[in-house]
Every structure is written in C-alpha cells, then in structure tokens.
Design a protein around this motif. Sequence first.
Motif, PDB file in Angstrom:
ATOM      1  N   ALA A   1       0.833  -1.205   0.000  1.00  0.00           N
ATOM      2  CA  ALA A   1       0.000   0.000   0.000  1.00  0.00           C
ATOM      3  C   ALA A   1       0.868   1.255   0.000  1.00  0.00           C
ATOM      4  N   ALA A   2       1.981   1.213   0.742  1.00  0.00           N
ATOM      5  CA  ALA A   2       2.871   2.379   0.799  1.00  0.00           C
ATOM      6  C   ALA A   2       3.544   2.623  -0.544  1.00  0.00           C
ATOM      7  N   VAL A   3       3.884   1.533  -1.257  1.00  0.00           N
ATOM      8  CA  VAL A   3       4.525   1.673  -2.572  1.00  0.00           C
ATOM      9  C   VAL A   3       3.540   2.238  -3.582  1.00  0.00           C
ATOM     10  N   VAL A   4       2.329   1.699  -3.571  1.00  0.00           N
ATOM     11  CA  VAL A   4       1.311   2.176  -4.506  1.00  0.00           C
ATOM     12  C   VAL A   4       0.944   3.620  -4.208  1.00  0.00           C
ATOM     13  N   ASP A   5       0.853   3.945  -2.900  1.00  0.00           N
ATOM     14  CA  ASP A   5       0.612   5.322  -2.450  1.00  0.00           C
ATOM     15  C   ASP A   5      -0.595   5.932  -3.163  1.00  0.00           C
ATOM     16  N   ALA A   6      -1.754   5.339  -2.919  1.00  0.00           N
ATOM     17  CA  ALA A   6      -2.991   5.821  -3.534  1.00  0.00           C
ATOM     18  C   ALA A   6      -3.297   7.244  -3.090  1.00  0.00           C
ATOM     19  N   PRO A   7      -4.053   8.010  -3.907  1.00  0.00           N
ATOM     20  CA  PRO A   7      -4.408   9.378  -3.513  1.00  0.00           C
ATOM     21  C   PRO A   7      -5.107   9.383  -2.154  1.00  0.00           C
ATOM     22  N   GLU A   8      -4.814  10.408  -1.357  1.00  0.00           N
ATOM     23  CA  GLU A   8      -5.362  10.479  -0.004  1.00  0.00           C
ATOM     24  C   GLU A   8      -6.874  10.624  -0.048  1.00  0.00           C
ATOM     25  N   GLU A   9      -7.544   9.730   0.662  1.00  0.00           N
ATOM     26  CA  GLU A   9      -8.998   9.733   0.706  1.00  0.00           C
ATOM     27  C   GLU A   9      -9.479  10.717   1.767  1.00  0.00           C
ATOM     28  N   PRO A  10     -10.456  11.565   1.448  1.00  0.00           N
ATOM     29  CA  PRO A  10     -10.969  12.484   2.480  1.00  0.00           C
ATOM     30  C   PRO A  10     -11.493  11.702   3.678  1.00  0.00           C
ATOM     31  N   LEU A  11     -11.295  12.252   4.867  1.00  0.00           N
ATOM     32  CA  LEU A  11     -11.750  11.576   6.080  1.00  0.00           C
ATOM     33  C   LEU A  11     -13.237  11.250   6.012  1.00  0.00           C
ATOM     34  N   SER A  12     -13.999  12.150   5.446  1.00  0.00           N
ATOM     35  CA  SER A  12     -15.448  11.958   5.404  1.00  0.00           C
ATOM     36  C   SER A  12     -15.854  10.785   4.522  1.00  0.00           C
ATOM     37  N   GLU A  13     -14.929  10.300   3.655  1.00  0.00           N
ATOM     38  CA  GLU A  13     -15.262   9.209   2.745  1.00  0.00           C
ATOM     39  C   GLU A  13     -14.671   7.865   3.164  1.00  0.00           C
ATOM     40  N   ILE A  14     -13.877   7.864   4.219  1.00  0.00           N
ATOM     41  CA  ILE A  14     -13.273   6.613   4.676  1.00  0.00           C
ATOM     42  C   ILE A  14     -14.346   5.691   5.233  1.00  0.00           C
ATOM     43  N   ARG A  15     -14.308   4.435   4.828  1.00  0.00           N
ATOM     44  CA  ARG A  15     -15.192   3.399   5.363  1.00  0.00           C
ATOM     45  C   ARG A  15     -14.304   2.311   5.948  1.00  0.00           C
ATOM     46  N   GLN A  16     -14.186   2.295   7.253  1.00  0.00           N
ATOM     47  CA  GLN A  16     -13.244   1.378   7.893  1.00  0.00           C
ATOM     48  C   GLN A  16     -13.661   1.133   9.338  1.00  0.00           C
ATOM     49  N   THR A  17     -13.349  -0.047   9.846  1.00  0.00           N
ATOM     50  CA  THR A  17     -13.567  -0.372  11.258  1.00  0.00           C
ATOM     51  C   THR A  17     -12.239  -0.326  11.984  1.00  0.00           C
TER      52      THR A  17
ATOM     53  N   ALA B   1     -17.139  12.374  18.405  1.00  0.00           N
ATOM     54  CA  ALA B   1     -16.115  13.056  17.602  1.00  0.00           C
ATOM     55  C   ALA B   1     -16.047  12.484  16.197  1.00  0.00           C
ATOM     56  N   LEU B   2     -16.087  11.164  16.082  1.00  0.00           N
ATOM     57  CA  LEU B   2     -16.011  10.533  14.767  1.00  0.00           C
ATOM     58  C   LEU B   2     -17.281  10.767  13.952  1.00  0.00           C
ATOM     59  N   ALA B   3     -18.426  10.866  14.615  1.00  0.00           N
ATOM     60  CA  ALA B   3     -19.678  11.126  13.893  1.00  0.00           C
ATOM     61  C   ALA B   3     -19.613  12.451  13.150  1.00  0.00           C
ATOM     62  N   ARG B   4     -18.833  13.392  13.687  1.00  0.00           N
ATOM     63  CA  ARG B   4     -18.701  14.699  13.039  1.00  0.00           C
ATOM     64  C   ARG B   4     -17.575  14.737  12.010  1.00  0.00           C
ATOM     65  N   SER B   5     -16.454  14.114  12.335  1.00  0.00           N
ATOM     66  CA  SER B   5     -15.278  14.283  11.483  1.00  0.00           C
ATOM     67  C   SER B   5     -15.069  13.150  10.480  1.00  0.00           C
ATOM     68  N   ALA B   6     -15.459  11.930  10.837  1.00  0.00           N
ATOM     69  CA  ALA B   6     -15.248  10.776   9.951  1.00  0.00           C
ATOM     70  C   ALA B   6     -16.357   9.759  10.199  1.00  0.00           C
ATOM     71  N   PRO B   7     -17.570  10.050   9.739  1.00  0.00           N
ATOM     72  CA  PRO B   7     -18.727   9.210  10.080  1.00  0.00           C
ATOM     73  C   PRO B   7     -18.666   7.793   9.528  1.00  0.00           C
ATOM     74  N   GLY B   8     -17.771   7.526   8.587  1.00  0.00           N
ATOM     75  CA  GLY B   8     -17.651   6.178   8.044  1.00  0.00           C
ATOM     76  C   GLY B   8     -16.726   5.276   8.835  1.00  0.00           C
ATOM     77  N   ILE B   9     -16.086   5.809   9.889  1.00  0.00           N
ATOM     78  CA  ILE B   9     -15.227   4.986  10.737  1.00  0.00           C
ATOM     79  C   ILE B   9     -16.075   4.381  11.856  1.00  0.00           C
ATOM     80  N   ASP B  10     -16.131   3.061  11.880  1.00  0.00           N
ATOM     81  CA  ASP B  10     -16.842   2.345  12.933  1.00  0.00           C
ATOM     82  C   ASP B  10     -15.844   1.862  13.984  1.00  0.00           C
ATOM     83  N   LEU B  11     -16.317   1.729  15.216  1.00  0.00           N
ATOM     84  CA  LEU B  11     -15.463   1.320  16.323  1.00  0.00           C
ATOM     85  C   LEU B  11     -15.882  -0.031  16.865  1.00  0.00           C
TER      86      LEU B  11
END
Length: 306
Positions: free
Chosen positions: A81-97, A117-127
Amino acid sequence: MNLRSIDLNLLVVLDALLDEAHVSRAAARLNLSQPATSSALDRCRHLFGDPLLERGKGGMRLTPKAEALREPLKNLLVGIAAVVDAPEEPLSEIRQTVRITTADHPGIVIAGPLHHALARSAPGIDLVIQPWHGAPAALDSLARGASDIAVSVFPSIDEAALHCETLLEEQYVVAMRQDHPAALAGFSLDRWLDFPHILVSGRGDTRSGFDDQLSALGKSRRVGIVVPSFLMVPPLLEDSDLIAMMPAHTLPPDAAGRFHIVPPPIPVPGFPLHLAWHRRRDRDRAVQHVANRLRAVFAGPGAPYA
C-alpha cells in the motif's frame, strides 16, 4: 516461485480469513460472496501447501503455518500500500472499522466522546471496543493485527515494532456519598479505614498495591465488596457507607454534585495511561485519526473533540 503468477488480491482475502478464522465473516468483511471466498481459500491452500484453516472444536482454527503467516502477511500488505501510495482519501469518505483494546477504566472515558467526535469528522469509521485480557495479550493482539489500537498501562514494549505514548498521568481520588460520616467528621486515614471499601478488580482480587502500602504503615482495611467494573461503583456509594478509591477519570461527569471527593489522606502513586499501535499502522489514516481523537479526549476539560 514465479511472483507474476501470484494474485495479490488473494493475499488480501487470506489476510481476512486468518483474522476471522471464518469464511462467512471474512466474505462479509470483504464484500465478497461466500463461494468466492471459499474458492480463494482453496487457492491459498494450494499456494502455501498447507490447509491454513482446519475444523476444530467450536469452529475453524489456524494451522501453525497460518499463525506464522499472519504478521509477515500484514506487513507485506502495508508495504504494498505504501509503494502504490494511492491518492489520499478524504476523512469523510473513509469506510473502515478500527478495533480498540482497552480495560474498563479507559473504556468508560473514551467510548462516548470518541463516538461523537467521529460522527462529526469521519462518520464512516466504525469502532469495536474489544474486551481486556491483560497488557501482554493486548500487545500481542496489536502484533497479530487483531487490534488496531490499545489504551491502557504498558510498562514495557518492543519499541521497534510498536508505537507507545503517554495520554495522561492518572491520579487517584477517594469518593463517598455527600453525607458520609467520614466526610462530616473530618476526613483522615483512620476515619477512612473505619469504613468498608469498594475494590475494582477484573480478576476478583481482594487486595491491591494499596493494601501493601497500608501494611507498611502497620494498618489494614476492610474490603466490603469487590466488583469487576468502575461503572458499578457510583450506585454502590450513593446509599451506603462504602468508600471507593478510584482513578479520577473513572468518575461520572456529575460526580462533584453527587459525591464527596477528596485526595487520599496518604500519597498514593498514580499511573500513566498509554496509547499504542503497531508501526504498520503509522500511515493508516483511519487509525491515526482515531488516535488523534483519543488525544483530544484526554487533553482535559473542554477538550476539542472534533
């Protein structure tokens, strides 16, 4: 081995299979069908010449070969992933647990503020707040990739593999009901020891390091009740003569209005609260964003959670 013949997507599926030890859960995690995931497992078994997952009592279990593959595989995928170095995804669009391993004490502090805090800044991040089985198990979970972040006390770590920083220096306070006899008569060590104490222990211990301190002074206390969670302490204090010594950050937000709170009458050492993750997560934006929010949660009253 001819590297051109290896499908890197197969390694992504294998990583999920080794994490979940369950074909259906791995398929759901990767948004694949179960037949496609089963087919990928068969190809992985052929590639590595090993069953990798075997049926055992209570479900599937990893073979020794699969266990040995877990950490190198994760490091390899992070490196790619570091070698490929994909364009930075906006926090608001990240979908990750993001999975956080923590003991009862930090968990009480972080769950609500971190979610908001995450609901406001990165709502697609689940905990996922994972159960606590001790510091060595938490650090092993980070190394295996079963957890992303750990919050607790870590006296020693492998600094080459793990990042560890101090979130805060926790201090102890003594809490009792507002009209407690020990509060009304002038609080002192002897008055404190006149009443039964609450001890919080996830293992059911009836002694702590504080009892050793008292023994050195030729004194002892009565532990009236042992409970496994700090959440159980406030209701016990409100309608009894019980007294509790607890980390200041485990008190509920309205504690000042509900309880009489004082420093311990003898010096009681506090402890550092640490934030840790495996260094393979250094460039994981979701993990690093959650770590930043955790720092804000512990920065003090009125901290900016978003």
